[in-house]
Design a protein around this motif. Structure first.
Motif: not given
Length: 606
Positions: A468-475
């Motif tokens: 979730x952290x990785x996707x939030x960062x990429x968004x």
């Protein structure tokens, strides 16, 4: 459903204590003049990424992206709509809400409901006073004292007694200005079949007020004291304010404790609930019988993610557990069974063996699938082929409801051994059952289906906290391309991204930040789907460089956590070095959170 004035909403918002409200769901610590932090109540995490501003009355999680104000927090944690959340906040803050009058029929229904609830509350007070003050109620007081229930818990639950006379409550209520129709609508009176007369519905019974989640009395459960007084239990009839199939006894008193504990204990009877609350288990609610309903399961799923079933060890109790498992199928709800011997209910155990014993049994509860499989094998006639076939049919269904994992593998081995089958054959038989592995009351940290994916594809798996952290960062990188260039250069794809698709997405964004959907490999469907998701999310994330910095530091914390764990597992001397580095990054993370909280927007209300 009532609508309330804007002024009412603002007064409720201003009056509520945001720290107290959120602390019922997660432990908070002060991290600044106007900031508290803690573990996010909306997703599992080890490093706190959740913060609130008690002045602005807003919250935000930099791990999963959850954000909102006091009302949205109650909506998410209580499963309420906006109106229900507003009412709960107002109740907590002691604010009277003013309804908007725009529909005469709706206003009339609201006034009728308010009158009935006022009548029910007055009735509860009457029964309560009669219980403590009347000589007629002495037998009721002795009975409950004999069950080990203290005055404190009896008063907490407003336990009362209905006098044996035919019209005591009826006469008092009429004198207070309530009509026959209102008494009948509240379920407090009924008409005689022989003559046109109305009389008290409840007489010579111990009265247990039944309240909604806000603590308002909506009905009664009544227990007879005499053997010649059928039925033993008599409930209020369904009506404008009371619906038996939706009711959980003690819900309003168990809510906060269940939220903190992450679990709700479910028992059958009224005295069971009182006994467990008195025993230091205030997260207990009662079914008032064994006919568990869909509405009750829905209420339980909003109360806590884990349900401890402490139902009587008889056929009816076991049937209720099986029904609970069936109703829980597909929900993120972990069902466990508290072991009780036949003939003993929780109140009996507390009275006989003390509070430590019932607490021990709750701690030693077992997953529902294990309980069910064990019971089937205990009752099966395994000395005949027909008996083994029936046992096999039962355990296949129970095992198919259990998600893949260690627990199911152990149960498969147990069943295979008892039935004389190979483990391989037993496992294949389980997987052959429709719906196998989709999870009934699985709960825990296992990755379970998170609903259908767009376009009718297979359900996607729930993400863990690192993903979730990785996707939030990429968004956020897509939302803030200029700031993202420097952030991406600070990261190692192999070390900071645990998910292979997210790793490819980060590499792609390094070259396509301003046009993330261009230049995608034609043969990488997973990357294409993720980039589409991230592009949509980019329009919803709190797009501020401070928020991007929080996510960047969270990725570094996650990386160092993995390094510390690996070093410990290998017995390496590098543990202290990685831990020191983590402490430095944690300080940077806290500083970034302080800056980011200053820019969290106040969300719209409706």
């Amino acid at each position: 459903m009532p609508r309330y004035t804007d002024d009412s909403k603002e007064r409720a918002r201003d009056a509520v204590d945001m720290v107290a409200l959120v602390s019922a769901r997660t432990e908070l610590r002060r991290a600044g003049a106007n900031r508290f932090t803690g573990l996010c109540p909306f997703h599992e995490e080890r490093t706190p990424s959740f913060g609130i501003d008690p002045v602005k009355k807003v919250y935000h999680c930099f791990g999963c992206g959850a954000s909102g104000d006091v009302f949205s927090f109650v909506m998410e944690t209580e499963g309420a709509d906006f109106t229900g959340a507003l009412e709960l906040v107002a109740d907590r803050a002691g604010v009277t809400l003013e309804p908007v009058v725009d529909d005469p029929q709706a206003e009339a229904r609201r006034r009728t409901r308010d009158r009935l609830m006022e009548l029910l509350d007055r009735a509860a007070g009457f029964y309560e006073r009669f219980f403590w003050e009347s000589p007629e109620a002495a037998a009721a007081r002795d009975y409950l004292a004999g069950r080990g229930l203290s005055e404190e818990v009896l008063r907490q639950f407003r336990v009362g007694y209905a006098p044996s006379a035919w019209d005591k409550l009826f006469t008092r209520s009429r004198s207070a200005g309530f009509s026959d129709e209102e008494l009948h609508g509240a379920g407090l009176a009924q008409r005689s079949r022989q003559r046109d007369a109305i009389y008290d519905r409840f007489r010579a019974r111990i009265m247990f007020p039944l309240a909604d989640r806000r603590g308002r009395v909506v009905g009664f459960g009544a227990r007879a004291l005499r053997d010649n007084q059928p039925p033993k239990y008599l409930n209020s009839p369904d009506g404008p304010v009371y619906h038996k199939g939706r009711q959980l006894f003690g819900l309003h008193l168990a809510r906060a404790a269940a939220a903190k504990e992450g679990a709700a204990i479910v028992v059958e009877g009224y005295t069971d609930v009182l006994a467990l609350h008195q025993a230091g288990l205030p997260n207990t609610v009662g079914l008032m019988g064994t006919a568990l309903t869909e509405d009750q399961i829905s209420e339980l799923s909003q109360l806590a993610p884990r349900i401890e079933l402490a139902l009587d060890a008889d056929a009816a109790g076991e049937e209720a557990m099986v029904r609970a498992a069936a109703l829980a199928r597909g929900r993120r709800l972990e069902l466990r069974v508290v072991p009780l011997e036949p003939g003993a209910d929780p109140a009996d155990i507390v009275a006989r063996d003390g509070t430590d014993e019932i607490a021990r049994r709750v701690r030693e509860s077992v997953p529902f699938a294990r309980f069910r499989v064990t019971r089937i094998l205990e009752l099966a006639q395994l000395d005949s082929g027909d008996g083994r076939d029936r046992a096999l049919a039962g355990v296949r269904s129970a095992l198919a409801a259990q998600p893949e994992g260690v627990e199911r593998e152990e149960l498969v081995r147990q069943v295979a051994s008892r039935l004389g089958l190979s483990e391989k054959l037993m496992a294949s038989l389980v997987l052959d059952v429709p719906g196998a592995g989709r999870g009934v009351g699985s709960g825990g940290a296992r990755r379970t289906p998170a609903g259908p994916a767009p376009g009718g594809s297979e359900p996607r798996l729930a993400l863990d906290s690192h993903e979730r952290t990785e996707r939030t960062f990429l968004a956020l990188c897509i939302a803030l391309p200029e700031a993202a260039r420097d952030a991406l250069r600070k990261l190692s794809l192999d070390e900071h991204f645990t998910n292979a698709t997210a790793r490819r997405a980060a590499a792609h964004l390094g070259k396509h930040l301003t046009a993330p959907l261009e230049g995608l490999p034609p043969d990488d469907d997973e990357l294409a789907k993720l980039m589409a998701e991230l592009t949509v999310r980019a329009g919803r994330e709190p797009a501020d460089p401070a928020t991007l910095e929080v996510q960047l530091q969270q990725l570094e914390l996650n990386r160092l956590d993995r390094r510390v764990a690996a070093a410990r597992a290998a017995g390496s001397a590098d543990v202290d070095e990685h831990a020191t580095a983590r402490s430095t990054v944690k300080d940077r993370f806290n500083d970034a959170m302080d800056r980011a909280m200053d820019v969290v927007p106040t969300p719209p209300q409706e």
